[in-house]
Design an enzyme around this catalytic site. Structure first.
Site, PDB file in Angstrom:
ATOM      1  CG  HIS A 165      -1.928   1.111   1.170  1.00  0.00           C
ATOM      2  ND1 HIS A 165      -3.035   1.071   0.534  1.00  0.00           N
ATOM      3  CD2 HIS A 165      -1.621   2.309   1.844  1.00  0.00           C
ATOM      4  CE1 HIS A 165      -3.559   2.384   0.693  1.00  0.00           C
ATOM      5  NE2 HIS A 165      -2.980   3.157   1.431  1.00  0.00           N
ATOM      6  CB  ALA A 166       1.072   4.239  -2.276  1.00  0.00           C
ATOM      7  CD  GLU A 226      -4.100  11.098   2.986  1.00  0.00           C
ATOM      8  OE1 GLU A 226      -3.916  10.901   1.861  1.00  0.00           O
ATOM      9  OE2 GLU A 226      -3.341  10.560   4.059  1.00  0.00           O
ATOM     10  CG  HIS A 240      -6.967   3.053   4.818  1.00  0.00           C
ATOM     11  ND1 HIS A 240      -6.892   2.500   3.876  1.00  0.00           N
ATOM     12  CD2 HIS A 240      -6.261   4.286   4.909  1.00  0.00           C
ATOM     13  CE1 HIS A 240      -6.111   3.137   2.921  1.00  0.00           C
ATOM     14  NE2 HIS A 240      -5.463   4.367   3.588  1.00  0.00           N
ATOM     15  CG  HIS A 249       1.195  12.492   2.371  1.00  0.00           C
ATOM     16  ND1 HIS A 249       0.540  12.885   3.240  1.00  0.00           N
ATOM     17  CD2 HIS A 249       0.689  11.544   1.630  1.00  0.00           C
ATOM     18  CE1 HIS A 249      -0.658  12.022   2.865  1.00  0.00           C
ATOM     19  NE2 HIS A 249      -0.493  11.553   1.920  1.00  0.00           N
ATOM     20  CG  HIS A 276      -2.124  11.117  -2.733  1.00  0.00           C
ATOM     21  ND1 HIS A 276      -2.973  11.808  -2.257  1.00  0.00           N
ATOM     22  CD2 HIS A 276      -1.704  10.407  -1.896  1.00  0.00           C
ATOM     23  CE1 HIS A 276      -3.348  11.550  -1.286  1.00  0.00           C
ATOM     24  NE2 HIS A 276      -2.584  10.536  -0.710  1.00  0.00           N
ATOM     25  CD  GLU A 277       1.304   7.963  -1.003  1.00  0.00           C
ATOM     26  OE1 GLU A 277       1.694   8.488   0.095  1.00  0.00           O
ATOM     27  OE2 GLU A 277       0.267   7.444  -1.011  1.00  0.00           O
ATOM     28  NE  ARG A 316      -5.811  10.011   8.082  1.00  0.00           N
ATOM     29  CZ  ARG A 316      -4.909   9.738   8.803  1.00  0.00           C
ATOM     30  NH1 ARG A 316      -3.785   9.456   8.076  1.00  0.00           N
ATOM     31  NH2 ARG A 316      -4.995   9.830  10.016  1.00  0.00           N
ATOM     32  CE1 TYR A 317      -6.069   8.543   2.415  1.00  0.00           C
ATOM     33  CE2 TYR A 317      -7.231   7.438   4.220  1.00  0.00           C
ATOM     34  CZ  TYR A 317      -5.853   7.808   3.434  1.00  0.00           C
ATOM     35  OH  TYR A 317      -4.834   7.107   4.062  1.00  0.00           O
TER      36      TYR A 317
END
Length: 597
Positions: free
Chosen positions: A338-339, A396, A496, A372, A368-369, A505-506
């Site tokens: 999972h990323a 996120e 999750h 962060h 996306h990552e 959060r998503y």
């Protein structure tokens, strides 16, 4: 380092004991918090490293080491929370008061004070995470598929029998988790109550600068803003799938079978775009083909993501990022694929962990990552308690905001696309984006809605699966492809839930990213249709973004939102603006078709 920690560990209790004989002062509260932040920072680095190794080398030993590290930081945090109660009611500066609140909220799974119970809970948490990481569907003893392979099959295949087989096979991973998950809920609720919260769900909702009740009202307001768009999309997709598979497979007026929507969880539907009846290549290009034509490797994919942030004026990622990240799935061991993005030392040791495939969805996930990582670095100079997103939805949303700028105009600027498609190609582009973003909204909402009801006791362990599917029907309009029972634990087939990662959060990020995007497009001077904007190379947009990122969690999230957008309330109107042309088109397509389920 070890000597310093030992001295601190010996002296800190003496410091606390010395301060308990009289009414506390602000100076004492500040000294307490300074010491607490130093201890938590040191311990968090140890826990981060242990978890990194555990997720990249899944063995009984690494699970034990990770569980021990998590147990230690859990024990430390809960001890600090208990000691901090001495300062309850003390009038203190707003920033210090905020640190005390954030200290209380820093654990997503607060453990009981009892050492044996705490150790039991952390071991359960580690085992659930590992069960998910090791999970496979084995068609034969020598023919096993992990979740990465299953996701690929469920994206590429349009054989309903194969899709059902993959769905059922993967969801078996959850069933063994069920009794441990129920015990985990029991233990973490005990920890939350010992900290002064009604339950874990109430504790999670307390982290949004408003009461849990106010937060629930905000979520309902946002959902009602976007629900009509979702219903229009659901109605169109169901009609086209019913036409493709036949009404015996997809009822034309009921829920959609969850295995037919392009991934194991029916959380995003972009994998089914080819089935919806639009002409082949109707959007003008195939990003996966464009990426593969470049013969890119995994690092090459990540370089594109980094280049976007650099174009906004942000500094490049450190060399250690490229040396220490995991970009591809190893051949010789299990890893949690999972990323995820990591800030290992709360300073400059930034990393990503992904099993990258050369395809469009991974291209977006990389953007996306990295969001962060750039956020983590921007607030590294904040005190430890303020090193976080303004709220977890902000964290996120940042990378997804950048990903919205992956438009044809952007792809042309970076040389992946020769010619921007004409305006009449916008509907296919918007439809594909809606299958990703709009389809996700109810899924993003219901994961924690289910968990909050589990934590509160409204959903009992005996009804876990029943309630899960009732909520999926209510919000998403989807149903399982085969009959389910309480022998199953389908929530555990979602990372999750197994990993105890809050999910609201998503949902918030899905709303906020469009609000951020609209504001940054305006800052870049863009005035055309919102869905065609890219703020790539806009230093003005980058400066506005960086100003908000640097704030971290030092101020209530409305302050951070205002710094970027000029608004103090989350607002779903930007997502409606973005998809306005599609909404009109969907309404035309749905004429005479029953909406809802």
């Amino acid at each position: 380092m070890k000597l310093r920690l030992l001295v601190a560990a010996l002296l800190f209790p003496l410091f606390i004991q010395a301060q308990t004989s009289s009414k506390p002062t602000v100076a004492e509260a500040q000294a307490f918090m300074n010491q607490a932040e130093a201890q938590l920072k040191d311990m968090s680095v140890k826990a981060n490293r242990a978890q990194w190794v555990q997720e990249n080398f899944i063995t009984d030993d690494t699970q034990a080491l990770s569980a021990d590290a998590n147990d230690q930081i859990t024990a430390l945090t809960e001890d600090l929370v208990e000691q901090a109660k001495r300062f309850d009611g003390l009038a203190m500066p707003a920033d210090l008061q905020r640190k005390f609140l954030l200290l209380k909220l820093s654990l997503t799974a607060p453990a009981p004070h009892d050492a044996a119970l705490r150790k039991e809970m952390t071991q359960i948490a580690s085992s659930l995470d590992a069960d998910y990481g090791k999970g496979k569907y084995c068609r034969k003893p020598d023919d096993c598929l992990d979740i990465t392979a299953i996701e690929k099959v469920m994206t590429d295949s349009h054989d309903p029998n194969q899709l059902k087989e993959m769905w059922v096979g993967w969801h078996k991973v959850g069933a063994p988790m069920r009794p441990r998950y129920a015990r985990f809920v029991e233990l973490s609720n005990q920890g939350a109550r010992e900290m002064g919260f009604k339950d874990v769900g109430a504790m999670w909702r307390a982290g949004y600068d408003m009461t849990p009740e106010q937060f629930n009202a905000e979520l309902e307001r946002l959902w009602q803003q976007v629900r009509p768009l979702y219903v229009s999309l659901h109605t169109f997709v169901r009609a086209r799938l019913s036409r493709y598979y036949g009404p015996n497979v997809v009822p034309p007026d009921g829920p959609i079978p969850a295995d037919l929507l392009g991934n194991p969880w029916a959380q995003e539907w972009d994998g089914i775009f080819p089935l919806l009846g639009l002409p082949e290549n109707s959007r003008g290009y195939d990003l996966t083909q464009l990426l593969q034509a470049r013969n890119l490797d995994a690092k090459g994919m990540v370089r594109y993501g980094e280049a976007f942030y650099k174009s906004l004026g942000l500094a490049p990622l450190p060399d250690t990022f490229w040396e220490r990240s995991l970009f591809t799935k190893p051949r010789d061991r299990d890893v949690v694929c999972h990323a995820s993005a990591w800030d290992v030392d709360t300073a400059d040791d930034l990393r990503v962990k992904m099993c990258i495939q050369i395809r469009d969805v991974d291209f977006v996930t990389i953007h996306h990552e990295l969001g962060h990582n750039f956020y983590q670095r921007a607030y590294k100079n904040q005190p430890f308690m303020f090193q976080g997103g303004a709220n977890d939805g902000f964290h996120e949303a940042i990378g997804d905001t950048i990903a919205l700028s992956v438009t044809p105009e952007y792809l042309q600027k970076i040389g992946l696309l020769d010619k921007v498609p004409p305006a009449d190609a916008d509907i296919p582009l918007l439809l594909r984006k809606a299958l990703e973003k709009v389809a996700f909204l109810p899924f993003g909402l219901l994961i924690d809605e289910w968990r909050w009801r589990v934590f509160s006791g409204e959903i009992r362990p005996a009804d876990y699966n029943k309630a899960w599917w009732e909520m999926r029907l209510k919000y998403q309009g989807v149903a399982p492809p085969v009959e389910r029972s309480e022998a199953d634990f389908d929530p555990g087939a979602k990372y999750h839930v197994a990993g105890n990662v809050p999910y609201m959060r998503y949902f918030l990020a899905d709303i906020l990213q469009f609000q951020f995007y609209r504001a940054l497009c305006k800052e870049a001077g863009y005035t055309g249709p919102l869905n065609r904007c890219t703020f790539y190379q806009s230093k003005e947009a980058g400066a506005k973004l960086d100003k908000m990122l640097e704030m971290g969690q030092s101020k209530p999230w409305p302050d951070a939102l205002e710094a970027l957008t000029g608004q103090r309330q989350m607002d779903a109107s930007a997502i409606l603006d973005y998809f306005a042309p599609l909404q009109k088109w969907l309404d035309e397509q749905n004429t005479g078709v029953k909406a809802g389920w």
